[in-house]
Write a protein that holds these residues in place. Structure first.
Motif, PDB file in Angstrom:
ATOM      1  N   SER A   1      -0.378   5.034 -11.534  1.00  0.00           N
ATOM      2  CA  SER A   1       0.019   3.661 -11.846  1.00  0.00           C
ATOM      3  C   SER A   1      -0.855   2.668 -11.087  1.00  0.00           C
ATOM      4  O   SER A   1      -0.953   2.728  -9.862  1.00  0.00           O
TER       5      SER A   1
ATOM      6  N   GLU B   1      10.390  -4.183  -8.404  1.00  0.00           N
ATOM      7  CA  GLU B   1      11.654  -4.883  -8.580  1.00  0.00           C
ATOM      8  C   GLU B   1      12.750  -4.164  -7.799  1.00  0.00           C
ATOM      9  O   GLU B   1      12.981  -2.974  -7.993  1.00  0.00           O
TER      10      GLU B   1
ATOM     11  N   THR C   1      -0.374  -0.713 -11.539  1.00  0.00           N
ATOM     12  CA  THR C   1       0.454  -1.901 -11.360  1.00  0.00           C
ATOM     13  C   THR C   1       1.927  -1.492 -11.257  1.00  0.00           C
ATOM     14  O   THR C   1       2.725  -1.753 -12.157  1.00  0.00           O
ATOM     15  N   PRO C   2       2.310  -0.846 -10.160  1.00  0.00           N
ATOM     16  CA  PRO C   2       3.692  -0.380 -10.050  1.00  0.00           C
ATOM     17  C   PRO C   2       4.692  -1.534  -9.956  1.00  0.00           C
ATOM     18  O   PRO C   2       4.405  -2.574  -9.359  1.00  0.00           O
ATOM     19  N   SER C   3       5.865  -1.338 -10.563  1.00  0.00           N
ATOM     20  CA  SER C   3       6.951  -2.304 -10.451  1.00  0.00           C
ATOM     21  C   SER C   3       7.616  -2.142  -9.083  1.00  0.00           C
ATOM     22  O   SER C   3       7.894  -1.030  -8.648  1.00  0.00           O
TER      23      SER C   3
ATOM     24  N   PHE D   1       1.307  -5.570  -7.690  1.00  0.00           N
ATOM     25  CA  PHE D   1       2.671  -5.045  -7.619  1.00  0.00           C
ATOM     26  C   PHE D   1       3.507  -5.949  -8.523  1.00  0.00           C
ATOM     27  O   PHE D   1       3.631  -7.149  -8.261  1.00  0.00           O
ATOM     28  N   LEU D   2       4.074  -5.403  -9.578  1.00  0.00           N
ATOM     29  CA  LEU D   2       4.773  -6.210 -10.579  1.00  0.00           C
ATOM     30  C   LEU D   2       6.248  -6.412 -10.254  1.00  0.00           C
ATOM     31  O   LEU D   2       6.873  -5.582  -9.592  1.00  0.00           O
ATOM     32  N   LYS D   3       6.789  -7.499 -10.770  1.00  0.00           N
ATOM     33  CA  LYS D   3       8.217  -7.835 -10.729  1.00  0.00           C
ATOM     34  C   LYS D   3       8.757  -8.034  -9.313  1.00  0.00           C
ATOM     35  O   LYS D   3       9.927  -7.768  -9.035  1.00  0.00           O
TER      36      LYS D   3
END
Length: 87
Positions: free
Chosen positions: A7, A13, A9-11, A31-33
């Motif tokens: 990955s 959240e 662009t790991p989430s 790093f998303l969310k």
């Protein structure tokens, strides 16, 4: 939380700690969310590089290869992740 292998662009959240378990070279670009002021601990694996760019600013100012079993810290401010750990 363990990031999916490969990955870029790991989430993150609702995540406080992220573990990388890659077995080959991979470059993470974001790093998303994440949420404002979120702090993130990242455990390196010796294969994952965090790219220094517009969305992630490593403390060193350059791309950062995460050493195996070393913890790095990031904080999200104004939609940019800032690295707090230097190598």
């Amino acid at each position: 939380w363990t990031a999916s292998k490969g990955s870029t662009t790991p989430s993150v959240e609702n995540v406080r700690a992220l573990v990388f378990l890659n077995t080959g070279a991979i470059t993470v670009t974001d790093f998303l969310k994440g949420s404002s002021a979120q702090q993130l601990l990242v455990l390196g694996d010796g294969f994952t590089t965090i790219q220094h760019g517009t969305r992630v600013k490593n403390a060193s100012g350059v791309n950062l290869l995460l050493a195996a079993n070393k913890v790095y810290q990031y904080i999200l401010y104004a939609n940019v992740w800032y690295g707090l750990t230097t190598t």
